[in-house]
Design a protein around this motif. Structure first.
Motif, PDB file in Angstrom:
ATOM      1  N   PHE A 187       0.829  -1.206   0.000  1.00 54.32           N
ATOM      2  CA  PHE A 187       0.000   0.000   0.000  1.00 54.32           C
ATOM      3  C   PHE A 187       0.867   1.261   0.000  1.00 54.32           C
ATOM      4  N   LEU A 188       1.946   1.247   0.765  1.00 57.05           N
ATOM      5  CA  LEU A 188       2.841   2.412   0.800  1.00 57.05           C
ATOM      6  C   LEU A 188       3.510   2.627  -0.551  1.00 57.05           C
ATOM      7  N   TYR A 189       3.926   1.534  -1.203  1.00 54.63           N
ATOM      8  CA  TYR A 189       4.487   1.645  -2.550  1.00 54.63           C
ATOM      9  C   TYR A 189       3.473   2.291  -3.496  1.00 54.63           C
ATOM     10  N   LEU A 190       2.229   1.828  -3.406  1.00 56.07           N
ATOM     11  CA  LEU A 190       1.187   2.344  -4.284  1.00 56.07           C
ATOM     12  C   LEU A 190       0.942   3.830  -4.033  1.00 56.07           C
ATOM     13  N   CYS A 191       0.964   4.232  -2.765  1.00 52.72           N
ATOM     14  CA  CYS A 191       0.761   5.639  -2.423  1.00 52.72           C
ATOM     15  C   CYS A 191       1.867   6.515  -3.017  1.00 52.72           C
ATOM     16  N   VAL A 192       3.109   6.083  -2.860  1.00 49.32           N
ATOM     17  CA  VAL A 192       4.246   6.883  -3.326  1.00 49.32           C
ATOM     18  C   VAL A 192       4.318   6.916  -4.851  1.00 49.32           C
ATOM     19  N   LEU A 193       4.128   5.774  -5.473  1.00 43.40           N
ATOM     20  CA  LEU A 193       4.331   5.656  -6.916  1.00 43.40           C
ATOM     21  C   LEU A 193       3.136   6.118  -7.742  1.00 43.40           C
ATOM     22  N   GLU A 194       1.929   5.996  -7.207  1.00 38.85           N
ATOM     23  CA  GLU A 194       0.742   6.283  -8.005  1.00 38.85           C
ATOM     24  C   GLU A 194      -0.157   7.358  -7.397  1.00 38.85           C
ATOM     25  N   ILE A 195      -0.599   7.115  -6.181  1.00 39.43           N
ATOM     26  CA  ILE A 195      -1.637   7.982  -5.612  1.00 39.43           C
ATOM     27  C   ILE A 195      -1.131   9.399  -5.379  1.00 39.43           C
ATOM     28  N   LEU A 196       0.098   9.545  -4.889  1.00 36.37           N
ATOM     29  CA  LEU A 196       0.637  10.885  -4.622  1.00 36.37           C
ATOM     30  C   LEU A 196       0.797  11.723  -5.890  1.00 36.37           C
ATOM     31  N   PRO A 197       1.517  11.250  -6.936  1.00 38.97           N
ATOM     32  CA  PRO A 197       1.661  12.084  -8.126  1.00 38.97           C
ATOM     33  C   PRO A 197       0.339  12.363  -8.837  1.00 38.97           C
ATOM     34  N   THR A 198      -0.535  11.358  -8.896  1.00 36.94           N
ATOM     35  CA  THR A 198      -1.822  11.576  -9.546  1.00 36.94           C
ATOM     36  C   THR A 198      -2.696  12.505  -8.719  1.00 36.94           C
ATOM     37  N   GLY A 199      -2.586  12.391  -7.392  1.00 33.93           N
ATOM     38  CA  GLY A 199      -3.315  13.291  -6.518  1.00 33.93           C
ATOM     39  C   GLY A 199      -2.913  14.746  -6.728  1.00 33.93           C
ATOM     40  N   VAL A 200      -1.625  14.976  -6.902  1.00 32.79           N
ATOM     41  CA  VAL A 200      -1.131  16.327  -7.178  1.00 32.79           C
ATOM     42  C   VAL A 200      -1.742  16.857  -8.468  1.00 32.79           C
ATOM     43  N   LEU A 201      -1.813  16.011  -9.496  1.00 28.30           N
ATOM     44  CA  LEU A 201      -2.385  16.419 -10.786  1.00 28.30           C
ATOM     45  C   LEU A 201      -3.848  16.773 -10.634  1.00 28.30           C
ATOM     46  N   VAL A 202      -4.593  15.951  -9.932  1.00 27.44           N
ATOM     47  CA  VAL A 202      -6.027  16.198  -9.755  1.00 27.44           C
ATOM     48  C   VAL A 202      -6.270  17.449  -8.905  1.00 27.44           C
ATOM     49  N   ILE A 203      -5.487  17.613  -7.848  1.00 25.13           N
ATOM     50  CA  ILE A 203      -5.673  18.758  -6.962  1.00 25.13           C
ATOM     51  C   ILE A 203      -5.384  20.072  -7.689  1.00 25.13           C
ATOM     52  N   THR A 204      -4.328  20.089  -8.484  1.00 26.68           N
ATOM     53  CA  THR A 204      -4.023  21.327  -9.230  1.00 26.68           C
ATOM     54  C   THR A 204      -5.120  21.659 -10.226  1.00 26.68           C
ATOM     55  N   ALA A 205      -5.735  20.628 -10.813  1.00 26.29           N
ATOM     56  CA  ALA A 205      -6.824  20.872 -11.749  1.00 26.29           C
ATOM     57  C   ALA A 205      -8.068  21.400 -11.037  1.00 26.29           C
ATOM     58  N   ALA A 206      -8.285  20.925  -9.808  1.00 23.50           N
ATOM     59  CA  ALA A 206      -9.501  21.302  -9.069  1.00 23.50           C
ATOM     60  C   ALA A 206      -9.382  22.650  -8.363  1.00 23.50           C
ATOM     61  N   LEU A 207      -8.183  22.968  -7.845  1.00 22.14           N
ATOM     62  CA  LEU A 207      -8.042  24.153  -7.012  1.00 22.14           C
ATOM     63  C   LEU A 207      -7.456  25.366  -7.731  1.00 22.14           C
ATOM     64  N   PHE A 208      -6.778  25.138  -8.824  1.00 25.89           N
ATOM     65  CA  PHE A 208      -6.118  26.273  -9.494  1.00 25.89           C
ATOM     66  C   PHE A 208      -6.760  26.582 -10.834  1.00 25.89           C
TER      67      PHE A 208
END
Length: 208
Positions: A187-208
């Motif tokens: 789960f930690l591997y998945l968070c670092v490799l996938e969820i974190l970078p994709t989360g950054v992409l989604v958050i920038t699209a939603a908030l900025f």
């Protein structure tokens, strides 16, 4: 002729030239949708993995063009009076930054708690699902355009398609990790490799 149309025409020509390699890799890519072990089998074949890598690099440009046309990534700072060419260039820049962020996250995990071969195969599986997701997006965009579907509905169709393939991708990656390490580590591997970078992409699209 507009620059975007020129780029699209060049992509079509290159796609025709690569058609043999694309057809060769498609059965293995579709297999990755069904079984996580197929992701490992693909990496065991030098020819298939090479064809997949070429396919993935090629599909980056069509994705950026479609994403720009249908505003798949449209934060406020990119929607204010930009020309189609400038907007497409911004989308391409964001895509490059996203890829660099993913590479940086991968670099953080330099000593994975599993065989190096398995870790690399799991990381590279993202390329396989990237090829599948862009292929689906191009087909759906073409069908929607032919059927005269509105741009807003087409945008939703493409976004849900990308989300669906992405969910399968992270599921397969988690299954690979889980078979070679503990649940928490996977789960930690998945968070670092996938969820974190994709989360950054989604958050920038939603908030900025």
């Amino acid at each position: 002729m507009e620059p975007i149309r020129i780029i699209a025409a060049v992509c079509v020509i290159i796609g025709i030239l690569l058609l043999g390699r694309i057809v060769n890799i498609l059965p293995s890519l579709l297999g990755c949708l069904l079984r996580w072990k197929e992701c490992l089998n693909l990496e065991d074949s030098v020819r298939l993995s090479s064809d997949r890598n070429v396919f993935a690099v090629f599909m980056a440009v069509p994705l950026c063009l479609v994403a720009a046309q249908y505003r798949l990534y449209a934060p406020d700072f990119m929607t204010g009076g930009l020309s189609p060419e400038a907007y497409a260039a911004c989308v391409a820049g964001v895509f490059i930054l996203y890829c660099l962020l993913r590479l940086a996250m991968k670099g953080i995990l330099r000593k994975p708690r599993m065989p190096e071969k398995i870790y690399k195969a799991a990381c590279r599986s993202s390329l396989s699902f990237f090829c599948l997701s862009v292929t689906a997006v191009l087909i759906e965009a073409g069908i929607c355009s032919f059927a005269d579907v509105s741009a807003d509905i087409t945008r939703l169709v493409l976004l849900y398609s990308l989300l669906g393939v992405y969910l399968i991708a992270i599921t397969r990656k988690f299954q690979i990790f889980r078979n070679y390490c503990s649940f928490l580590t996977a789960f930690l591997y998945l968070c670092v490799l996938e969820i974190l970078p994709t989360g950054v992409l989604v958050i920038t699209a939603a908030l900025f």
